[in-house]
Design a protein around this motif. Structure first.
Motif, PDB file in Angstrom:
ATOM      1  N   ALA A 174      46.913  45.024  41.375  1.00  0.00           N
ATOM      2  CA  ALA A 174      46.861  46.134  42.339  1.00  0.00           C
ATOM      3  C   ALA A 174      46.164  45.707  43.628  1.00  0.00           C
ATOM      4  N   ALA A 175      45.125  44.870  43.486  1.00  0.00           N
ATOM      5  CA  ALA A 175      44.358  44.440  44.650  1.00  0.00           C
ATOM      6  C   ALA A 175      45.165  43.558  45.601  1.00  0.00           C
ATOM      7  N   VAL A 176      46.100  42.774  45.045  1.00  0.00           N
ATOM      8  CA  VAL A 176      46.873  41.864  45.902  1.00  0.00           C
ATOM      9  C   VAL A 176      48.254  42.409  46.249  1.00  0.00           C
ATOM     10  N   THR A 177      48.544  43.623  45.798  1.00  0.00           N
ATOM     11  CA  THR A 177      49.856  44.220  46.083  1.00  0.00           C
ATOM     12  C   THR A 177      50.171  44.293  47.581  1.00  0.00           C
ATOM     13  N   PRO A 178      49.204  44.711  48.430  1.00  0.00           N
ATOM     14  CA  PRO A 178      49.510  44.738  49.871  1.00  0.00           C
ATOM     15  C   PRO A 178      49.910  43.358  50.405  1.00  0.00           C
ATOM     16  N   GLU A 179      49.243  42.317  49.936  1.00  0.00           N
ATOM     17  CA  GLU A 179      49.577  40.959  50.377  1.00  0.00           C
ATOM     18  C   GLU A 179      50.975  40.568  49.910  1.00  0.00           C
ATOM     19  N   ALA A 180      51.311  40.951  48.679  1.00  0.00           N
ATOM     20  CA  ALA A 180      52.626  40.625  48.136  1.00  0.00           C
ATOM     21  C   ALA A 180      53.737  41.345  48.887  1.00  0.00           C
ATOM     22  N   GLU A 181      53.494  42.616  49.209  1.00  0.00           N
ATOM     23  CA  GLU A 181      54.512  43.412  49.891  1.00  0.00           C
ATOM     24  C   GLU A 181      54.731  42.950  51.330  1.00  0.00           C
ATOM     25  N   ALA A 182      53.746  42.235  51.865  1.00  0.00           N
ATOM     26  CA  ALA A 182      53.879  41.723  53.231  1.00  0.00           C
ATOM     27  C   ALA A 182      54.723  40.453  53.285  1.00  0.00           C
ATOM     28  N   GLN A 183      55.013  39.878  52.113  1.00  0.00           N
ATOM     29  CA  GLN A 183      55.816  38.654  52.040  1.00  0.00           C
ATOM     30  C   GLN A 183      57.265  39.013  51.734  1.00  0.00           C
ATOM     31  N   SER A 184      58.182  38.352  52.398  1.00  0.00           N
ATOM     32  CA  SER A 184      59.596  38.612  52.120  1.00  0.00           C
ATOM     33  C   SER A 184      59.946  38.181  50.701  1.00  0.00           C
ATOM     34  N   THR A 185      59.405  37.024  50.289  1.00  0.00           N
ATOM     35  CA  THR A 185      59.559  36.554  48.917  1.00  0.00           C
ATOM     36  C   THR A 185      58.168  36.235  48.382  1.00  0.00           C
ATOM     37  N   PRO A 186      57.591  37.105  47.547  1.00  0.00           N
ATOM     38  CA  PRO A 186      56.228  36.887  47.062  1.00  0.00           C
ATOM     39  C   PRO A 186      56.054  35.522  46.415  1.00  0.00           C
ATOM     40  N   ASP A 187      55.029  34.779  46.865  1.00  0.00           N
ATOM     41  CA  ASP A 187      54.693  33.477  46.305  1.00  0.00           C
ATOM     42  C   ASP A 187      53.666  33.701  45.199  1.00  0.00           C
ATOM     43  N   ILE A 188      54.083  33.568  43.944  1.00  0.00           N
ATOM     44  CA  ILE A 188      53.213  33.880  42.820  1.00  0.00           C
ATOM     45  C   ILE A 188      51.976  32.980  42.811  1.00  0.00           C
ATOM     46  N   GLY A 189      52.139  31.718  43.206  1.00  0.00           N
ATOM     47  CA  GLY A 189      51.003  30.809  43.225  1.00  0.00           C
ATOM     48  C   GLY A 189      49.918  31.275  44.177  1.00  0.00           C
ATOM     49  N   VAL A 190      50.308  31.679  45.391  1.00  0.00           N
ATOM     50  CA  VAL A 190      49.348  32.166  46.383  1.00  0.00           C
ATOM     51  C   VAL A 190      48.705  33.464  45.896  1.00  0.00           C
ATOM     52  N   LEU A 191      49.521  34.338  45.320  1.00  0.00           N
ATOM     53  CA  LEU A 191      48.996  35.619  44.830  1.00  0.00           C
ATOM     54  C   LEU A 191      48.042  35.411  43.652  1.00  0.00           C
ATOM     55  N   LEU A 192      48.318  34.427  42.806  1.00  0.00           N
ATOM     56  CA  LEU A 192      47.431  34.128  41.683  1.00  0.00           C
ATOM     57  C   LEU A 192      46.061  33.699  42.188  1.00  0.00           C
ATOM     58  N   LYS A 193      46.060  32.863  43.199  1.00  0.00           N
ATOM     59  CA  LYS A 193      44.786  32.410  43.766  1.00  0.00           C
ATOM     60  C   LYS A 193      44.007  33.580  44.358  1.00  0.00           C
ATOM     61  N   ALA A 194      44.713  34.475  45.071  1.00  0.00           N
ATOM     62  CA  ALA A 194      44.063  35.650  45.654  1.00  0.00           C
ATOM     63  C   ALA A 194      43.526  36.576  44.564  1.00  0.00           C
ATOM     64  N   ALA A 195      44.300  36.741  43.497  1.00  0.00           N
ATOM     65  CA  ALA A 195      43.873  37.602  42.391  1.00  0.00           C
ATOM     66  C   ALA A 195      42.625  37.044  41.718  1.00  0.00           C
ATOM     67  N   LEU A 196      42.554  35.725  41.569  1.00  0.00           N
ATOM     68  CA  LEU A 196      41.380  35.103  40.953  1.00  0.00           C
ATOM     69  C   LEU A 196      40.134  35.308  41.808  1.00  0.00           C
ATOM     70  N   ARG A 197      40.310  35.250  43.128  1.00  0.00           N
ATOM     71  CA  ARG A 197      39.173  35.507  44.017  1.00  0.00           C
ATOM     72  C   ARG A 197      38.673  36.942  43.828  1.00  0.00           C
ATOM     73  N   THR A 198      39.604  37.883  43.690  1.00  0.00           N
ATOM     74  CA  THR A 198      39.233  39.275  43.483  1.00  0.00           C
ATOM     75  C   THR A 198      38.468  39.458  42.180  1.00  0.00           C
ATOM     76  N   LEU A 199      38.948  38.814  41.118  1.00  0.00           N
ATOM     77  CA  LEU A 199      38.287  38.927  39.819  1.00  0.00           C
ATOM     78  C   LEU A 199      36.909  38.301  39.834  1.00  0.00           C
ATOM     79  N   ASN A 200      36.747  37.178  40.531  1.00  0.00           N
ATOM     80  CA  ASN A 200      35.435  36.523  40.598  1.00  0.00           C
ATOM     81  C   ASN A 200      34.422  37.382  41.334  1.00  0.00           C
ATOM     82  N   ARG A 201      34.886  38.161  42.321  1.00  0.00           N
ATOM     83  CA  ARG A 201      33.967  39.020  43.081  1.00  0.00           C
ATOM     84  C   ARG A 201      33.492  40.193  42.246  1.00  0.00           C
ATOM     85  N   THR A 202      34.343  40.646  41.299  1.00  0.00           N
ATOM     86  CA  THR A 202      33.994  41.834  40.525  1.00  0.00           C
ATOM     87  C   THR A 202      33.175  41.513  39.293  1.00  0.00           C
ATOM     88  N   ARG A 203      33.079  40.227  38.955  1.00  0.00           N
ATOM     89  CA  ARG A 203      32.335  39.839  37.745  1.00  0.00           C
ATOM     90  C   ARG A 203      30.865  39.604  38.057  1.00  0.00           C
TER      91      ARG A 203
END
Length: 203
Positions: A174-203
């Motif tokens: 959910a946190a990276v959805t805006p970034e994904a929707e801004a891409q014409s073809t979502p890059d799962i690798g880039v989104l995975l890295k962004a998602a991991l950053r989000t999870l590390n901040r919340t832990r």
């Protein structure tokens, strides 16, 4: 030792691929990035590493020989077993890990579930003379192969495969959805890295 497995992909699940070889289905533990490149019914060839324990035989599968060799090298550090080594390769390519060690990048190792700041510092010292220099250019993140599932499902499966709880994975998606929707073809690798950053901040 089983150097590689080649055959038809019979089944895929979180963290595991079953490859049929000579009428026998071999279960291989794989990273989310490796699993994302496989399709049930298609042929596959995976480099492998067999981990022998007193009570188990576990076969790990990799996209290529470089990943397999790096997997074995990563376990030369104290406290690093096959699961943590696989988690490192689930987040970073072999060259990205070599670059992180060469540049002393603690944050890169801390992006791996299970590695904190002290652990990252310790591993950087232990790996300094073991992993070697990067072989070539290093992408920001290995892209997961495109598949029929929506990007959100691929990302959620990748996070669960790295050890996060389904609820944590859903929140990260959910946190990276805006970034994904801004891409014409979502890059799962880039989104995975962004998602991991989000999870590390919340832990």
């Amino acid at each position: 030792m089983i150097a590689f497995v080649q055959g038809q992909v019979a089944a895929l699940s979180t963290g595991t691929a079953v490859v049929e070889v000579g009428g026998v289905g071999l279960a291989l533990q794989c990273t989310p990035t490796t699993l994302a490149a496989l399709r049930i019914g298609d042929p596959a060839r995976l480099a492998t590493s067999l981990v022998v324990r007193e009570d188990s035989l576990t076969l790990y599968g990799f996209a290529d020989e470089d990943e397999r060799a790096t997997f074995d090298l990563l376990q030369n550090a104290s406290g690093v077993g096959p699961r943590l080594a696989q988690a490192m390769l689930g987040v970073h390519s072999p060259d990205a890990l070599r670059l992180a060690v060469a540049t002393g990048d603690e944050k890169a190792l801390m992006a791996v579930p299970g590695i904190g700041k002290r652990g990252a510092q310790k591993l950087l010292l232990e790996y300094k003379d073991k992993l070697g220099a990067p072989h070539g250019s290093v992408p920001a993140q290995k892209p997961l192969a495109a598949g029929p599932a929506p990007w959100s499902e691929q990302l959620q499966a990748a996070l669960v495969g790295l050890g996060y709880a389904p609820r944590e994975a859903d929140d990260a998606v959910a946190a990276v959805t805006p970034e994904a929707e801004a891409q014409s073809t979502p890059d799962i690798g880039v989104l995975l890295k962004a998602a991991l950053r989000t999870l590390n901040r919340t832990r």
